[in-house]
Every structure is written in structure tokens, then in C-alpha cells.
Design a protein around this motif. Structure first.
Motif, PDB file in Angstrom:
ATOM      1  N   LEU A 108       0.814  -1.212   0.000  1.00 37.85           N
ATOM      2  CA  LEU A 108       0.000   0.000   0.000  1.00 37.85           C
ATOM      3  C   LEU A 108       0.849   1.265   0.000  1.00 37.85           C
ATOM      4  N   LEU A 109       1.890   1.304   0.778  1.00 47.00           N
ATOM      5  CA  LEU A 109       2.712   2.509   0.904  1.00 47.00           C
ATOM      6  C   LEU A 109       3.378   2.909  -0.413  1.00 47.00           C
ATOM      7  N   PRO A 110       4.066   2.008  -1.126  1.00 46.75           N
ATOM      8  CA  PRO A 110       4.657   2.425  -2.406  1.00 46.75           C
ATOM      9  C   PRO A 110       3.621   2.819  -3.461  1.00 46.75           C
ATOM     10  N   VAL A 111       2.470   2.159  -3.452  1.00 45.17           N
ATOM     11  CA  VAL A 111       1.416   2.524  -4.399  1.00 45.17           C
ATOM     12  C   VAL A 111       0.932   3.941  -4.111  1.00 45.17           C
ATOM     13  N   MET A 112       0.752   4.272  -2.841  1.00 47.09           N
ATOM     14  CA  MET A 112       0.291   5.601  -2.459  1.00 47.09           C
ATOM     15  C   MET A 112       1.333   6.667  -2.795  1.00 47.09           C
ATOM     16  N   VAL A 113       2.588   6.410  -2.478  1.00 45.09           N
ATOM     17  CA  VAL A 113       3.652   7.385  -2.758  1.00 45.09           C
ATOM     18  C   VAL A 113       3.822   7.587  -4.265  1.00 45.09           C
ATOM     19  N   THR A 114       3.768   6.512  -5.023  1.00 41.78           N
ATOM     20  CA  THR A 114       3.873   6.618  -6.478  1.00 41.78           C
ATOM     21  C   THR A 114       2.692   7.396  -7.054  1.00 41.78           C
ATOM     22  N   GLY A 115       1.501   7.120  -6.559  1.00 42.30           N
ATOM     23  CA  GLY A 115       0.315   7.837  -7.037  1.00 42.30           C
ATOM     24  C   GLY A 115       0.359   9.320  -6.720  1.00 42.30           C
ATOM     25  N   LEU A 116       0.820   9.672  -5.521  1.00 46.91           N
ATOM     26  CA  LEU A 116       0.939  11.082  -5.164  1.00 46.91           C
ATOM     27  C   LEU A 116       2.038  11.765  -5.975  1.00 46.91           C
ATOM     28  N   GLY A 117       3.106  11.039  -6.243  1.00 40.84           N
ATOM     29  CA  GLY A 117       4.162  11.588  -7.095  1.00 40.84           C
ATOM     30  C   GLY A 117       3.662  11.856  -8.505  1.00 40.84           C
ATOM     31  N   PHE A 118       2.879  10.930  -9.036  1.00 38.02           N
ATOM     32  CA  PHE A 118       2.284  11.110 -10.363  1.00 38.02           C
ATOM     33  C   PHE A 118       1.342  12.312 -10.373  1.00 38.02           C
ATOM     34  N   ALA A 119       0.529  12.458  -9.328  1.00 38.62           N
ATOM     35  CA  ALA A 119      -0.398  13.590  -9.246  1.00 38.62           C
ATOM     36  C   ALA A 119       0.378  14.907  -9.190  1.00 38.62           C
ATOM     37  N   GLY A 120       1.465  14.928  -8.434  1.00 33.18           N
ATOM     38  CA  GLY A 120       2.288  16.130  -8.361  1.00 33.18           C
ATOM     39  C   GLY A 120       2.925  16.467  -9.693  1.00 33.18           C
ATOM     40  N   LEU A 121       3.402  15.456 -10.395  1.00 34.14           N
ATOM     41  CA  LEU A 121       4.002  15.667 -11.714  1.00 34.14           C
ATOM     42  C   LEU A 121       2.975  16.222 -12.700  1.00 34.14           C
TER      43      LEU A 121
END
Length: 67
Positions: free
Chosen positions: A43-56
Motif C-alpha cells: 500500500l505505501l509504495p502505491v500511495m507514494v507513487t500515485g501522489l508523485g504522479f499527481a504532483g508531476l
């Protein structure tokens, strides 16, 4: 009742960071409730990756708006 027919309609800019983050958390919530994801280490890497994508996407949208 007065109508504002002469005034042009103002459109709001899309806040991509908020939109994509909200979609991410809704999807993650559904996955947790349906027990598709049970491991916090997944769950943690999926969430961090998703937030990184949203920021990008928010940064890219801001660059295109300023042109």
C-alpha cells in the motif's frame, strides 16, 4: 428573480493535484475495503507513487497554463 445573461460565465481551472489525489485515495479505500490489498508494504509504495504522479501532472499543467 434577476438573470445575469449579459455576464460571461467564469470557468474554474482544474486543480489536478487535488483531483488525482482524491481519485487515488478513493481507489485505495475501495481496495482496502474489498481486501484486495492487505499488505501495508504494498500500500505505501502505491500511495507514494500515485501522489508523485499527481504532483508531476500538476506541475506539467501549470507549465502549460503559463504559456
Amino acid at each position: 428573480m434577476a438573470r445575469d445573461v449579459d455576464r460571461p460565465r467564469q470557468l474554474h481551472r482544474t486543480d489536478w493535484m487535488a483531483l488525482l489525489s482524491g481519485i487515488l485515495f478513493i481507489v485505495l479505500g475501495i481496495l482496502i475495503l474489498t481486501r484486495s490489498i492487505t499488505d501495508p508494504l504494498v500500500l505505501l509504495p502505491v500511495m507514494v507513487t500515485g501522489l508523485g504522479f499527481a504532483g508531476l501532472m500538476a506541475i506539467i499543467a501549470r507549465v502549460f497554463r503559463s504559456k
